[in-house]
Design a protein around this motif. Structure first.
Motif, PDB file in Angstrom:
ATOM      1  N   LEU A 177     -28.381  -2.098 -32.119  1.00  0.00           N
ATOM      2  CA  LEU A 177     -28.317  -0.641 -32.207  1.00  0.00           C
ATOM      3  C   LEU A 177     -28.684  -0.256 -33.631  1.00  0.00           C
ATOM      4  O   LEU A 177     -27.845  -0.220 -34.522  1.00  0.00           O
ATOM      5  N   ARG A 182     -31.234   5.073 -33.656  1.00  0.00           N
ATOM      6  CA  ARG A 182     -30.477   5.238 -32.415  1.00  0.00           C
ATOM      7  C   ARG A 182     -29.196   6.039 -32.632  1.00  0.00           C
ATOM      8  O   ARG A 182     -28.188   5.838 -31.957  1.00  0.00           O
ATOM      9  N   VAL A 185     -26.868   7.724 -29.864  1.00  0.00           N
ATOM     10  CA  VAL A 185     -25.783   7.005 -29.178  1.00  0.00           C
ATOM     11  C   VAL A 185     -24.454   7.263 -29.886  1.00  0.00           C
ATOM     12  O   VAL A 185     -23.428   7.506 -29.248  1.00  0.00           O
TER      13      VAL A 185
END
Length: 214
Positions: A177, A182, A185
């Motif tokens: 991640l 990202r 998220v």
């Protein structure tokens, strides 16, 4: 393509549309959670107007100081998650991991303290499923049932938040991640965490303070 920086998939025209879709989805999910707990808050409040004296008997037995301590723990965890989101936006992965783990530790403290509170109530014969219940009034025992449903449901949500926090921390640590690429998220996770905390801030005065004898 290394499986980490994934491209925008075909159903999204661009990144802003993807962000909007994710945010709409998480808010729709959270709206159902708020409606569920809002119903429990309404039921507890309305039931108190019908049986004020009996409810005061039940509320007088609840450990409001433990609940206040738990409120402080969750507020501290929300601060940690907010700091984690700031760090994630800046690409400071190690700081984000540290803040998320601090939030998870505070939430774990909440669960442990809530378990201790349940154990104390069991010893005092206050829980609705105990045959030798210490509460004399039927409405008071029913109120304890509402209390158990609301707080145990919330506890489950806190446990889910802890599992998500540990999972995200691991994914960031092993590079699955990447931040800030990202960060969406982390934003969705932070929204869930904050809503769970806000729900408790509503439950605390509703269940523990309103109707408490002075």
């Amino acid at each position: 393509m290394n499986g980490i920086d994934r491209p925008i998939v075909e159903q999204f025209v661009n990144e802003p549309q993807r962000r909007q879709a994710v945010q709409l989805g998480i808010w729709l999910f959270l709206a159902t959670e708020i409606m569920m707990f809002g119903t429990l808050v309404f039921v507890a409040t309305y039931y108190r107007t019908l049986h004020g004296a009996a409810i005061s008997e039940a509320v007088a037995h609840l450990h409001y100081l433990l609940a206040a301590t738990n409120s402080a723990l969750l507020l501290g965890s929300s601060l940690a998650i907010s700091l984690a989101l700031v760090a994630a936006n800046r690409g400071r992965e190690h700081v984000a991991i540290r803040c998320i783990l601090i939030a998870a530790a505070l939430a774990t403290g909440f669960i442990c303290l809530k378990g201790y509170e349940y154990a104390s109530e069991y010893q005092e014969h206050l829980l609705p499923f105990q045959s030798d219940n210490a509460l004399a009034e039927g409405p008071a025992r029913l109120y304890m049932g509402i209390y158990m449903v609301a707080t145990s449901l919330h506890g489950i949500h806190v446990l889910v938040a802890i599992v998500l926090a540990l999972t995200l921390s691991l994914r960031i640590h092993i590079g699955r991640l990447k931040l800030p690429q990202r960060v969406l998220v982390i934003e969705a996770f932070a929204l869930y965490w904050h809503v769970v905390d806000v729900i408790w801030i509503l439950l605390f005065p509703t269940l523990y303070l309103l109707g408490r004898p002075l």
